[in-house]
Design a protein around this motif. Structure first.
Motif, PDB file in Angstrom:
ATOM      1  N   GLY A   9      -2.975  -9.958   4.572  1.00 30.41           N
ATOM      2  CA  GLY A   9      -1.927 -10.769   3.959  1.00 30.41           C
ATOM      3  C   GLY A   9      -1.271 -11.774   4.874  1.00 30.41           C
ATOM      4  O   GLY A   9      -0.486 -12.595   4.440  1.00 30.41           O
ATOM      5  N   MET A  10      -1.591 -11.716   6.169  1.00 35.31           N
ATOM      6  CA  MET A  10      -0.950 -12.616   7.125  1.00 35.31           C
ATOM      7  C   MET A  10      -1.813 -13.835   7.431  1.00 35.31           C
ATOM      8  O   MET A  10      -3.022 -13.801   7.303  1.00 35.31           O
ATOM      9  CB  MET A  10      -0.655 -11.872   8.431  1.00 35.31           C
ATOM     10  CG  MET A  10       0.432 -10.836   8.307  1.00 35.31           C
ATOM     11  SD  MET A  10       0.768 -10.033   9.888  1.00 35.31           S
ATOM     12  CE  MET A  10       1.601 -11.363  10.778  1.00 35.31           C
TER      13      MET A  10
ATOM     14  N   LEU B  81      -1.483   1.139   8.293  1.00 30.86           N
ATOM     15  CA  LEU B  81      -1.188   0.004   7.408  1.00 30.86           C
ATOM     16  C   LEU B  81      -1.689  -1.335   7.955  1.00 30.86           C
ATOM     17  O   LEU B  81      -1.861  -2.290   7.198  1.00 30.86           O
ATOM     18  CB  LEU B  81       0.334  -0.060   7.167  1.00 30.86           C
ATOM     19  CG  LEU B  81       0.855  -1.089   6.193  1.00 30.86           C
ATOM     20  CD1 LEU B  81       0.320  -0.829   4.784  1.00 30.86           C
ATOM     21  CD2 LEU B  81       2.368  -1.098   6.181  1.00 30.86           C
ATOM     22  N   LEU B  82      -1.954  -1.408   9.243  1.00 34.56           N
ATOM     23  CA  LEU B  82      -2.283  -2.699   9.872  1.00 34.56           C
ATOM     24  C   LEU B  82      -3.441  -3.457   9.228  1.00 34.56           C
ATOM     25  O   LEU B  82      -3.342  -4.681   9.070  1.00 34.56           O
ATOM     26  CB  LEU B  82      -2.522  -2.531  11.368  1.00 34.56           C
ATOM     27  CG  LEU B  82      -1.301  -2.128  12.203  1.00 34.56           C
ATOM     28  CD1 LEU B  82      -1.644  -2.224  13.678  1.00 34.56           C
ATOM     29  CD2 LEU B  82      -0.071  -2.931  11.873  1.00 34.56           C
ATOM     30  N   PRO B  83      -4.544  -2.815   8.842  1.00 40.85           N
ATOM     31  CA  PRO B  83      -5.612  -3.589   8.204  1.00 40.85           C
ATOM     32  C   PRO B  83      -5.151  -4.319   6.932  1.00 40.85           C
ATOM     33  O   PRO B  83      -5.536  -5.468   6.709  1.00 40.85           O
ATOM     34  CB  PRO B  83      -6.674  -2.539   7.882  1.00 40.85           C
ATOM     35  CG  PRO B  83      -6.445  -1.455   8.883  1.00 40.85           C
ATOM     36  CD  PRO B  83      -4.946  -1.409   9.074  1.00 40.85           C
ATOM     37  N   LYS B  84      -4.314  -3.685   6.150  1.00 41.32           N
ATOM     38  CA  LYS B  84      -3.792  -4.330   4.929  1.00 41.32           C
ATOM     39  C   LYS B  84      -2.888  -5.508   5.286  1.00 41.32           C
ATOM     40  O   LYS B  84      -2.893  -6.532   4.604  1.00 41.32           O
ATOM     41  CB  LYS B  84      -3.004  -3.325   4.082  1.00 41.32           C
ATOM     42  CG  LYS B  84      -3.866  -2.354   3.339  1.00 41.32           C
ATOM     43  CD  LYS B  84      -4.325  -2.960   2.049  1.00 41.32           C
ATOM     44  CE  LYS B  84      -4.988  -1.868   1.220  1.00 41.32           C
ATOM     45  NZ  LYS B  84      -5.440  -2.317  -0.048  1.00 41.32           N
TER      46      LYS B  84
ATOM     47  N   ASP C  86      -0.729 -10.379  17.558  1.00 41.71           N
ATOM     48  CA  ASP C  86       0.059  -9.408  18.320  1.00 41.71           C
ATOM     49  C   ASP C  86       0.159  -8.041  17.646  1.00 41.71           C
ATOM     50  O   ASP C  86       0.824  -7.144  18.167  1.00 41.71           O
ATOM     51  CB  ASP C  86       1.497  -9.911  18.503  1.00 41.71           C
ATOM     52  CG  ASP C  86       1.578 -11.225  19.236  1.00 41.71           C
ATOM     53  OD1 ASP C  86       0.748 -11.445  20.146  1.00 41.71           O
ATOM     54  OD2 ASP C  86       2.458 -12.034  18.891  1.00 41.71           O
ATOM     55  N   LEU C  87      -0.478  -7.865  16.490  1.00 45.86           N
ATOM     56  CA  LEU C  87      -0.286  -6.632  15.722  1.00 45.86           C
ATOM     57  C   LEU C  87      -0.608  -5.368  16.521  1.00 45.86           C
ATOM     58  O   LEU C  87       0.033  -4.337  16.325  1.00 45.86           O
ATOM     59  CB  LEU C  87      -1.114  -6.651  14.433  1.00 45.86           C
ATOM     60  CG  LEU C  87      -0.632  -7.602  13.342  1.00 45.86           C
ATOM     61  CD1 LEU C  87      -1.559  -7.527  12.132  1.00 45.86           C
ATOM     62  CD2 LEU C  87       0.796  -7.306  12.930  1.00 45.86           C
ATOM     63  N   ASN C  88      -1.560  -5.435  17.423  1.00 44.15           N
ATOM     64  CA  ASN C  88      -1.933  -4.250  18.201  1.00 44.15           C
ATOM     65  C   ASN C  88      -1.247  -4.187  19.563  1.00 44.15           C
ATOM     66  O   ASN C  88      -1.643  -3.404  20.427  1.00 44.15           O
ATOM     67  CB  ASN C  88      -3.451  -4.187  18.376  1.00 44.15           C
ATOM     68  CG  ASN C  88      -4.137  -3.882  17.062  1.00 44.15           C
ATOM     69  OD1 ASN C  88      -3.774  -2.920  16.376  1.00 44.15           O
ATOM     70  ND2 ASN C  88      -5.100  -4.689  16.691  1.00 44.15           N
TER      71      ASN C  88
ATOM     72  N   ASP D 144       0.847  -1.184   0.000  1.00 43.67           N
ATOM     73  CA  ASP D 144       0.000   0.000   0.000  1.00 43.67           C
ATOM     74  C   ASP D 144       0.886   1.239   0.000  1.00 43.67           C
ATOM     75  O   ASP D 144       2.082   1.167   0.298  1.00 43.67           O
ATOM     76  CB  ASP D 144      -0.889   0.006   1.252  1.00 43.67           C
ATOM     77  CG  ASP D 144      -2.145   0.854   1.085  1.00 43.67           C
ATOM     78  OD1 ASP D 144      -2.323   1.480   0.022  1.00 43.67           O
ATOM     79  OD2 ASP D 144      -2.953   0.887   2.034  1.00 43.67           O
ATOM     80  N   VAL D 145       0.287   2.361  -0.324  1.00 50.39           N
ATOM     81  CA  VAL D 145       0.935   3.661  -0.192  1.00 50.39           C
ATOM     82  C   VAL D 145       0.122   4.430   0.850  1.00 50.39           C
ATOM     83  O   VAL D 145      -1.078   4.605   0.699  1.00 50.39           O
ATOM     84  CB  VAL D 145       0.964   4.431  -1.530  1.00 50.39           C
ATOM     85  CG1 VAL D 145       1.571   5.804  -1.334  1.00 50.39           C
ATOM     86  CG2 VAL D 145       1.733   3.640  -2.584  1.00 50.39           C
TER      87      VAL D 145
END
Length: 145
Positions: free
Chosen positions: A131-132, A124-127, A111-113, A71-72
């Motif tokens: 993909g994970m 960017l986390l939702p994108k 653990d992303l949050n 993403d950008v």
């Protein structure tokens, strides 16, 4: 407002089955202690991919392979506008070392949050979640539970 063009590497453990990503904590500057994806400014004459390879070599002492653009992110901080190209990447050679950052950790989907992300990186986390591989979900799907 000044625009700062940067690149960020979302370094994953395995490009085909992304179960962990590498996050770093800033050790200096206005955003010290905030968590981010490693990377930096694009220098004149560089492609974003070349800048990313150079930045990771300088910041983490490893060679990476840059994969596809995730993403950008465009984000307005108080003093500047950030334009950040974010790419999946994997370590090609060497070991990730903290040459400029205060801390780092590998984060799984769940653990992303768990860290205090800088605002542009947080966007960017939702994108990334798309993909994970979520190990818990995958486990339940495989066992039928």
């Amino acid at each position: 407002m000044k625009t700062v063009n940067v690149v960020a590497a979302i370094i994953c453990d395995d490009y085909k089955k992304k179960t962990k990503i590498f996050a770093t904590q800033r050790g200096y500057g206005e955003f010290k202690d905030g968590w981010e994806f490693p990377g930096g400014k694009i220098e004149e004459g560089e492609t974003p991919q070349q800048a990313l390879v150079r930045e990771i070599r300088e910041e983490l002492g490893a060679e990476i392979e840059v994969h596809d653009l995730i993403d950008v992110i465009d984000y307005d901080y108080e003093k500047f506008h950030l334009h950040m190209n974010c790419y999946w990447a994997t370590v090609e050679e060497g070991k990730l070392q903290l040459l400029e950052h205060e801390a780092a950790k590998w984060l799984e989907y769940s653990d992303l949050n768990s860290v205090d992300w800088l605002p542009a990186d947080l966007a960017l986390l939702p994108k990334l979640a798309e993909g994970m591989v979520d190990n818990n979900v995958e486990y339940y799907n495989e066992t039928g539970v």
